[in-house]
Design an enzyme around this catalytic site. Structure first.
Site, PDB file in Angstrom:
ATOM      1  N   GLY A  13       0.777  -1.236   0.000  1.00 38.50           N
ATOM      2  CA  GLY A  13       0.000   0.000   0.000  1.00 38.50           C
ATOM      3  C   GLY A  13       0.804   1.278   0.000  1.00 38.50           C
ATOM      4  CG  ASN A 108      -5.020   0.272 -12.039  1.00 36.51           C
ATOM      5  OD1 ASN A 108      -4.713  -0.018 -10.887  1.00 36.51           O
ATOM      6  ND2 ASN A 108      -4.472  -0.312 -13.091  1.00 36.51           N
ATOM      7  CG  HIS A 110      -0.250  -0.808 -15.835  1.00 38.27           C
ATOM      8  ND1 HIS A 110      -0.477  -2.106 -15.423  1.00 38.27           N
ATOM      9  CD2 HIS A 110       0.550  -0.894 -16.922  1.00 38.27           C
ATOM     10  CE1 HIS A 110       0.171  -2.929 -16.243  1.00 38.27           C
ATOM     11  NE2 HIS A 110       0.794  -2.225 -17.147  1.00 38.27           N
ATOM     12  CG  ASP A 146      -3.493  -3.052 -17.092  1.00 42.31           C
ATOM     13  OD1 ASP A 146      -2.772  -4.070 -17.155  1.00 42.31           O
ATOM     14  OD2 ASP A 146      -4.017  -2.626 -16.036  1.00 42.31           O
ATOM     15  CD  GLN A 174       9.132  10.148 -11.616  1.00 47.54           C
ATOM     16  OE1 GLN A 174       9.325  10.763 -10.571  1.00 47.54           O
ATOM     17  NE2 GLN A 174       8.917  10.745 -12.776  1.00 47.54           N
ATOM     18  CD  GLU A 175       4.039   2.678  -9.382  1.00 47.87           C
ATOM     19  OE1 GLU A 175       3.208   2.351  -8.523  1.00 47.87           O
ATOM     20  OE2 GLU A 175       4.786   1.870  -9.948  1.00 47.87           O
TER      21      GLU A 175
HETATM   22  C1  GRF Z   1       3.154  -0.892  -7.780  1.00 44.02           C
HETATM   23  O1  GRF Z   1       4.244  -1.178  -8.627  1.00 44.02           O
HETATM   24  C2  GRF Z   1       1.963  -0.503  -8.627  1.00 44.02           C
HETATM   25  O2  GRF Z   1       2.357   0.021  -9.885  1.00 44.02           O
HETATM   26  C3  GRF Z   1       1.270  -1.788  -8.844  1.00 44.02           C
HETATM   27  O3  GRF Z   1       1.379  -2.443  -7.590  1.00 44.02           O
HETATM   28  C4  GRF Z   1       2.707  -2.171  -7.071  1.00 44.02           C
HETATM   29  C5  GRF Z   1       2.700  -2.126  -5.568  1.00 44.02           C
HETATM   30  O4  GRF Z   1       2.063  -0.956  -5.176  1.00 44.02           O
HETATM   31  N1  GRF Z   1      -0.088  -1.560  -9.265  1.00 44.02           N
HETATM   32  P1  GRF Z   1       1.848  -0.571  -3.602  1.00 44.02           P
HETATM   33  O5  GRF Z   1       3.217  -0.406  -2.971  1.00 44.02           O
HETATM   34  O6  GRF Z   1       1.095  -1.713  -2.938  1.00 44.02           O
HETATM   35  O7  GRF Z   1       1.100   0.716  -3.671  1.00 44.02           O
END
Ligand code: GRF
Length: 197
Positions: A13, A108, A110, A146, A174-175
């Site tokens: 998360g 979402n 991705h 996606d 970056q996310e």
């Molecule tokens: C991330 O790489 C995201 O792009 C993918 O799940 C991975 C883990 O995300 N959808 P998080 O650390 O649980 O937010």
């Protein structure tokens, strides 16, 4: 009017934490629920620490009966009345039966520059292809995997010696920047795309 935001997770998360932490002050959204498909999801405790209500809808008892799992998801979501759903590391494929009623209100993130590399193992695939850049995409969720309208992208360079794990970590950074920026705009009704270098 403040938008109630539910965040769906499956794992640690880290994106959820950044989204929750971003929803303060004059941000048009506020977190109303963090929902995981497993009680083992590490993000649940992080959400509790942040004071966000949590719920678990374990997919395993439904063993392959996807519509029944999704009905349980929907029932739990309905209790918290979200206006927006953010999938953030949520690893279950959702059918049109669940997605269609939420279309236009569900996002979402991705880990690729869509439309490249839909599906899994995106970092390894970018490396195998010899790409020089990679990144992440926030998109509206549609029944096709996606594939929905792109709301934001962030790019990272691929460097010599990168492994999938090294690249994943660079993309994840970056996310954490992109998703909160896209959510803030989306919750304000602004679908202008965001492109981060
Ligand atoms: C991330 O790489 C995201 O792009 C993918 O799940 C991975 C883990 O995300 N959808 P998080 O650390 O649980 O937010």
């Amino acid at each position: 009017m403040t938008k109630r935001v539910a965040i769906l997770i499956s794992g640690g998360g880290s994106n959820m934490v950044k989204l929750v932490e971003s929803m303060t002050g004059d941000h048009p959204g506020r977190p109303c629920l963090v929902l995981a498909n497993s009680a083992d999801a590490g993000g649940l405790q992080k959400a509790k620490n942040l004071g966000v209500p949590t719920a678990v809808v374990d997919h395993r008892p439904f063993k392959g009966d996807r519509p029944a799992f999704e009905a349980a998801l929907q029932d739990t979501l309905a209790e918290h009345k979200p206006d927006i759903i953010c999938l953030a590391g949520f690893m279950r494929v959702l059918t049109a039966g669940f997605v269609t009623p939420w279309q236009g209100r569900m996002l979402n993130i991705h880990p690729s520059l869509l439309p490249k590399y839909r599906g899994l193992h995106t970092h390894a695939r970018a490396l195998e292809a010899g790409d020089t850049e990679h990144g992440c995409t926030v998109h509206e969720v549609t029944p096709a995997l996606d594939d929905g309208p792109i709301l934001g992208q962030a790019r990272v360079p691929i460097r010599p010696g990168d492994t999938p794990d090294i690249l994943a970590a660079r993309v994840l950074g970056q996310e954490h920047k992109l998703y909160p920026q896209v959510l803030a705009r989306f919750a304000a009704g602004d679908r202008t795309t965001i492109m981060l270098k």
